[in-house]
Design an enzyme around this catalytic site. Sequence first.
Site, PDB file in Angstrom:
ATOM      1  N   ASN A   8       2.586   3.223  -9.249  1.00 16.47           N
ATOM      2  CA  ASN A   8       2.721   2.576  -7.943  1.00 16.47           C
ATOM      3  C   ASN A   8       1.563   1.587  -7.789  1.00 16.47           C
ATOM      4  O   ASN A   8       0.444   1.985  -7.483  1.00 16.47           O
ATOM      5  CB  ASN A   8       2.681   3.654  -6.838  1.00 16.47           C
ATOM      6  CG  ASN A   8       2.744   3.069  -5.452  1.00 16.47           C
ATOM      7  OD1 ASN A   8       3.042   1.874  -5.280  1.00 16.47           O
ATOM      8  ND2 ASN A   8       2.465   3.882  -4.439  1.00 16.47           N
ATOM      9  N   LYS A  10       1.092  -0.637  -5.592  1.00 18.61           N
ATOM     10  CA  LYS A  10       0.763  -0.967  -4.194  1.00 18.61           C
ATOM     11  C   LYS A  10       0.580  -2.485  -4.037  1.00 18.61           C
ATOM     12  O   LYS A  10       1.327  -3.232  -4.649  1.00 18.61           O
ATOM     13  CB  LYS A  10      -0.456  -0.164  -3.741  1.00 18.61           C
ATOM     14  CG  LYS A  10      -0.285   1.324  -4.032  1.00 18.61           C
ATOM     15  CD  LYS A  10      -1.310   2.190  -3.378  1.00 18.61           C
ATOM     16  CE  LYS A  10      -1.050   3.645  -3.756  1.00 18.61           C
ATOM     17  NZ  LYS A  10      -1.914   4.576  -3.081  1.00 18.61           N
ATOM     18  N   HIS A 104       6.596   6.335   1.391  1.00 18.52           N
ATOM     19  CA  HIS A 104       5.189   6.517   1.005  1.00 18.52           C
ATOM     20  C   HIS A 104       4.332   6.698   2.260  1.00 18.52           C
ATOM     21  O   HIS A 104       4.565   6.052   3.282  1.00 18.52           O
ATOM     22  CB  HIS A 104       4.694   5.322   0.189  1.00 18.52           C
ATOM     23  CG  HIS A 104       3.394   5.612  -0.483  1.00 18.52           C
ATOM     24  ND1 HIS A 104       2.199   5.582   0.193  1.00 18.52           N
ATOM     25  CD2 HIS A 104       3.106   5.977  -1.755  1.00 18.52           C
ATOM     26  CE1 HIS A 104       1.232   5.917  -0.644  1.00 18.52           C
ATOM     27  NE2 HIS A 104       1.756   6.158  -1.839  1.00 18.52           N
ATOM     28  N   GLU A 106       1.524   5.643   3.029  1.00 18.57           N
ATOM     29  CA  GLU A 106       0.883   4.422   3.541  1.00 18.57           C
ATOM     30  C   GLU A 106       1.845   3.632   4.422  1.00 18.57           C
ATOM     31  O   GLU A 106       1.433   2.995   5.384  1.00 18.57           O
ATOM     32  CB  GLU A 106       0.362   3.573   2.364  1.00 18.57           C
ATOM     33  CG  GLU A 106      -0.890   4.198   1.764  1.00 18.57           C
ATOM     34  CD  GLU A 106      -1.107   3.918   0.289  1.00 18.57           C
ATOM     35  OE1 GLU A 106      -0.393   3.064  -0.273  1.00 18.57           O
ATOM     36  OE2 GLU A 106      -1.979   4.575  -0.307  1.00 18.57           O
ATOM     37  N   GLU A 184       2.821  14.242  -2.337  1.00 23.17           N
ATOM     38  CA  GLU A 184       1.546  13.539  -2.273  1.00 23.17           C
ATOM     39  C   GLU A 184       0.799  13.957  -1.017  1.00 23.17           C
ATOM     40  O   GLU A 184       1.017  13.373   0.061  1.00 23.17           O
ATOM     41  CB  GLU A 184       1.778  12.029  -2.227  1.00 23.17           C
ATOM     42  CG  GLU A 184       2.478  11.482  -3.436  1.00 23.17           C
ATOM     43  CD  GLU A 184       2.141  10.009  -3.664  1.00 23.17           C
ATOM     44  OE1 GLU A 184       1.642   9.692  -4.737  1.00 23.17           O
ATOM     45  OE2 GLU A 184       2.357   9.203  -2.743  1.00 23.17           O
ATOM     46  N   GLY A 190      -5.783   8.158  -3.141  1.00 25.63           N
ATOM     47  CA  GLY A 190      -6.812   7.119  -3.222  1.00 25.63           C
ATOM     48  C   GLY A 190      -8.193   7.607  -2.815  1.00 25.63           C
ATOM     49  O   GLY A 190      -9.093   6.816  -2.561  1.00 25.63           O
ATOM     50  N   SER A 221      -4.598  10.661  -6.470  1.00 26.18           N
ATOM     51  CA  SER A 221      -5.814  10.555  -7.288  1.00 26.18           C
ATOM     52  C   SER A 221      -5.656  11.089  -8.715  1.00 26.18           C
ATOM     53  O   SER A 221      -6.618  11.573  -9.303  1.00 26.18           O
ATOM     54  CB  SER A 221      -6.991  11.249  -6.600  1.00 26.18           C
ATOM     55  OG  SER A 221      -7.297  10.588  -5.382  1.00 26.18           O
TER      56      SER A 221
HETATM   57  P1  PGA Z   1      -3.575   7.206  -5.982  1.00 26.99           P
HETATM   58  O1  PGA Z   1      -2.202   6.811  -5.265  1.00 26.99           O
HETATM   59  O2  PGA Z   1      -3.218   7.647  -7.373  1.00 26.99           O
HETATM   60  O3  PGA Z   1      -4.396   5.943  -5.976  1.00 26.99           O
HETATM   61  O4  PGA Z   1      -4.177   8.295  -5.191  1.00 26.99           O
HETATM   62  C1  PGA Z   1      -1.053   7.582  -5.454  1.00 26.99           C
HETATM   63  C2  PGA Z   1       0.024   7.075  -4.531  1.00 26.99           C
HETATM   64  O5  PGA Z   1      -0.285   6.752  -3.383  1.00 26.99           O
HETATM   65  O6  PGA Z   1       1.194   6.978  -4.906  1.00 26.99           O
END
Ligand code: PGA
Length: 258
Positions: A8, A10, A104, A106, A184, A190, A221
């Site tokens: 992903n 982003k 997601h 976010e 998640e 993140g 992460s």
């Molecule tokens: P991250 O993101 O690996 O940077 O924590 C995972 C995600 O949000 O899909």
Amino acid sequence: MRKLIAANWKENPRSEKRALELFKTTAKAANSPRAKKTTDVVVCPPFVYLEEIADAYRKLKPATKRNLAIGAQDAFWEEKGAFTSEVGPKMIRSLGARYVIIGHSERRKYLEETDEMINKKIKLALKDGLRVILCVGESLPIRRRGIAAAQSFVKGQLKKDLKGVRGVKNVTKSNNGSLIIAYEPIWAIGTGKNDSPEDAVEMARFIKKTLKKVRVLYGGSVNSADAQSYLRYNDIDGALVGGASLKAAEFRKIITLS
Ligand code: PGA
């Protein structure tokens, strides 16, 4: 059992040139003998690069494409019409992309996407033939109340997000694996603070008990040093990787170790 590792990206990287470079190194890593044997890889770039990357994907040798696919990070709930800036699942499919990430955290947080919106998006994406990676996961205050509270929250999300989705009780059989759940925990995304593999697999098993036979990914992460501690469990079918998918060498390690 093969693992599914989804990248992903982003809102990254900053230029089309960098996106293409990253895609090419990722495709090369996916084509390594080790990855070919064990892992399917999905690359989800921002919409603005999707066409260019789909084009590069089309030009790859068929053998390279066998364990590699392209996906989008979102899809709208209407096919077409007066919905400025939105992109429908059919448009995504027309480029040759096969997957879409929906719900997601976010998007739930910054765009205020609701379970109702996510539900509509999932229905159309599945109808239009995309494989959906639905993201669910609890916040830190919920998790602090314990794993049972987190499970109950995730169960509620699944119920709302998948309301009326056909065949959801037996997804793998009737939808041919087209619905995948990414667990998640929001506090792990993140932040460098991963969930423990033991708790993550417990949640994966809980989701599988709720939905039967669905594939469950862990996200939050994940990096090359800890990916194996999740992927070694049969009940964790793969990973959704954000930050580490932007570092070619790091992502290569993740997909060649699984
Ligand atoms: P991250 O993101 O690996 O940077 O924590 C995972 C995600 O949000 O899909």
